[in-house]
Design an enzyme around this catalytic site. Structure first.
Site, mmCIF file in Angstrom:
data_model
loop_
_atom_site.group_PDB
_atom_site.id
_atom_site.type_symbol
_atom_site.label_atom_id
_atom_site.label_comp_id
_atom_site.label_asym_id
_atom_site.label_seq_id
_atom_site.Cartn_x
_atom_site.Cartn_y
_atom_site.Cartn_z
ATOM 1 N N ASN A 71 1.265 0.235 2.252
ATOM 2 C CA ASN A 71 1.371 -0.733 1.046
ATOM 3 C C ASN A 71 0.953 0.011 -0.030
ATOM 4 O OD1 ASN A 71 -0.252 -2.269 -0.777
ATOM 5 N ND2 ASN A 71 -0.561 -3.874 0.667
ATOM 6 N N HIS A 114 -1.788 0.225 -4.610
ATOM 7 C CA HIS A 114 -2.622 0.698 -5.644
ATOM 8 C C HIS A 114 -1.944 2.033 -6.301
ATOM 9 C CE1 HIS A 114 -5.626 -1.962 -4.412
ATOM 10 N NE2 HIS A 114 -5.400 -1.776 -3.219
ATOM 11 N N HIS A 139 2.190 -6.483 -2.646
ATOM 12 C CA HIS A 139 1.502 -7.788 -2.802
ATOM 13 C C HIS A 139 1.544 -8.257 -4.146
ATOM 14 C CE1 HIS A 139 -2.416 -10.332 -2.199
ATOM 15 N NE2 HIS A 139 -1.279 -10.929 -2.636
ATOM 16 N N ARG A 188 0.515 -10.520 -6.813
ATOM 17 C CA ARG A 188 -0.528 -11.281 -6.812
ATOM 18 C C ARG A 188 -0.089 -12.440 -8.199
ATOM 19 N NH1 ARG A 188 -5.628 -9.493 -4.078
ATOM 20 N NH2 ARG A 188 -6.503 -11.358 -4.842
ATOM 21 N N ARG A 217 -1.879 -7.794 -11.198
ATOM 22 C CA ARG A 217 -2.723 -7.020 -11.354
ATOM 23 C C ARG A 217 -2.421 -5.624 -11.172
ATOM 24 N NH1 ARG A 217 -7.864 -8.369 -7.405
ATOM 25 N NH2 ARG A 217 -7.562 -10.325 -8.382
ATOM 26 N N GLU A 234 4.005 -9.222 0.252
ATOM 27 C CA GLU A 234 2.730 -10.285 0.441
ATOM 28 C C GLU A 234 2.570 -11.200 -0.642
ATOM 29 O OE1 GLU A 234 -0.848 -8.113 0.887
ATOM 30 O OE2 GLU A 234 -0.291 -6.987 2.691
ATOM 31 N N THR A 285 -7.978 -8.860 -0.745
ATOM 32 C CA THR A 285 -7.897 -10.228 0.093
ATOM 33 C C THR A 285 -9.021 -10.280 1.147
ATOM 34 O OG1 THR A 285 -5.732 -9.724 -0.117
ATOM 35 C CG2 THR A 285 -6.005 -11.418 1.339
ATOM 36 N N GLU A 291 -0.812 -11.435 11.126
ATOM 37 C CA GLU A 291 -1.402 -10.060 11.057
ATOM 38 C C GLU A 291 -2.744 -10.262 11.170
ATOM 39 O OE1 GLU A 291 0.193 -7.759 7.918
ATOM 40 O OE2 GLU A 291 -1.605 -6.926 7.549
ATOM 41 N N HIS A 311 -5.847 -4.151 7.120
ATOM 42 C CA HIS A 311 -7.020 -4.346 6.079
ATOM 43 C C HIS A 311 -8.042 -3.461 6.091
ATOM 44 C CE1 HIS A 311 -9.245 -5.862 2.703
ATOM 45 N NE2 HIS A 311 -7.984 -6.466 2.377
#
Ligand code: PXP
Length: 277
Positions: free
Chosen positions: A15, A18, A51, A53, A57, A78, A109, A159, A202
């Protein structure tokens, strides 16, 4: 003596959200999530997760378009189950969409989808995505009711949310960790029995990945924050390669133990937590 069994493949989805978080802190183009995606694939990632969002962000619409156009490995998008996100997914047609709950005020999340109450809207979004040939994953708590509901909605994949397990590990709560590992293992077994492909993710770190990687039904882990954080110290290629090594070792150990100990016996040591450096 128990016979060695060939373990099922365990994929790693990296993922890259970030990387975009850091880029957006300055509002420019660096560091580029697409470059991170290419570096992740070169280091052994089987797929890339991003993801998008509602508040944008981190990952942007442009990032999704570029990832879809240029990636050589599957893209897992996502997203929240909203009309806006559905339209974006149908425009880009990623390999898979993982539907997640989303609240603006949350930092990440928190908790799985309410698949039991979210029925009608989720059913519509799942149906539209599947009609477009997109595999649909639902991010759920490791809970039997949620698994049944996910299967009833026609999802391809669940998931399992490993966040609670990882929080307990960070808090050095060995009893809590043991209970949560059992809950995840039971959920993985139930999900596979319900005909669902089983993923998990996660909060996973070097110290918490093995107990999940040992669960034989789980075929994909999605990991982001820790890998990107570790990359500050060791580089992205090295952080991914080390995670893959730990996953592989855990998986191989699991295969030899089939017929003997169960995955639920695999409780991390009490002093588990984040990598201590
Ligand atoms: N899986 C899902 C569904 C997520 O929402 C996230 C966080 O974006 C992850 C996996 C990865 O979690 P982490 O960044 O803590 O590794």
């Amino acid at each position: 003596m128990s016979k060695a069994v060939e373990p099922r493949e365990l994929r790693l989805g990296v993922n890259i959200d970030h990387v975009a978080t850091i880029r957006n802190a300055r509002g420019g183009l660096h560091p580029d999530p697409l470059r991170a995606a290419h570096a992740s694939v070169a280091a052994g990632a089987d797929g890339i997760t991003a993801h998008l969002r509602e508040d944008r962000r981190h990952i942007s619409d442009t990032d999704i378009a570029r990832l879809k156009r240029e990636l050589t490995r599957p893209l897992n998008l996502e997203m929240a189950a909203t009309q806006e996100m559905l339209e974006i997914a149908l425009r880009h047609v990623p390999n898979a969409c993982c539907l997640v709950p989303e609240r603006r005020e949350e930092r990440t999340t928190e908790g799985g989808l309410d698949v039991v109450r979210g029925g009608k809207l989720l059913a519509r979004v799942v149906g539209s995505l599947r009609e477009a040939g997109i595999r649909v994953s639902l991010f759920i708590e490791p809970d039997e009711k949620a698994i049944k509901a996910a299967a009833g909605l026609g999802a391809d994949i669940v998931e399992l949310h490993t966040g609670r397990y990882c929080e307990l590990a960070l808090a050095d709560d060995a009893t809590g960790v043991a209970g949560e590992v059992q809950r995840l293992a039971r959920a993985a077994t139930a999900a596979e029995a319900a005909g669902l492909e089983v993923h998990a993710g996660h909060g996973l770190t070097y110290n918490t990945v093995a107990a999940v990687a040992r669960m034989p039904e789980i075929v994909e882990l999605n990991i982001g924050h820790f890998l990107i954080g570790e990359a500050i110290f060791t580089g992205l290629g090295a952080s991914i390669a080390h995670m893959r090594k730990l996953m592989g070792e855990a998986r191989a150990g699991q295969a030899q133990r089939q017929g003997g100990r169960k995955a639920t016996d695999a409780v991390p040591k009490p002093r588990s937590g984040p990598a201590k450096r």
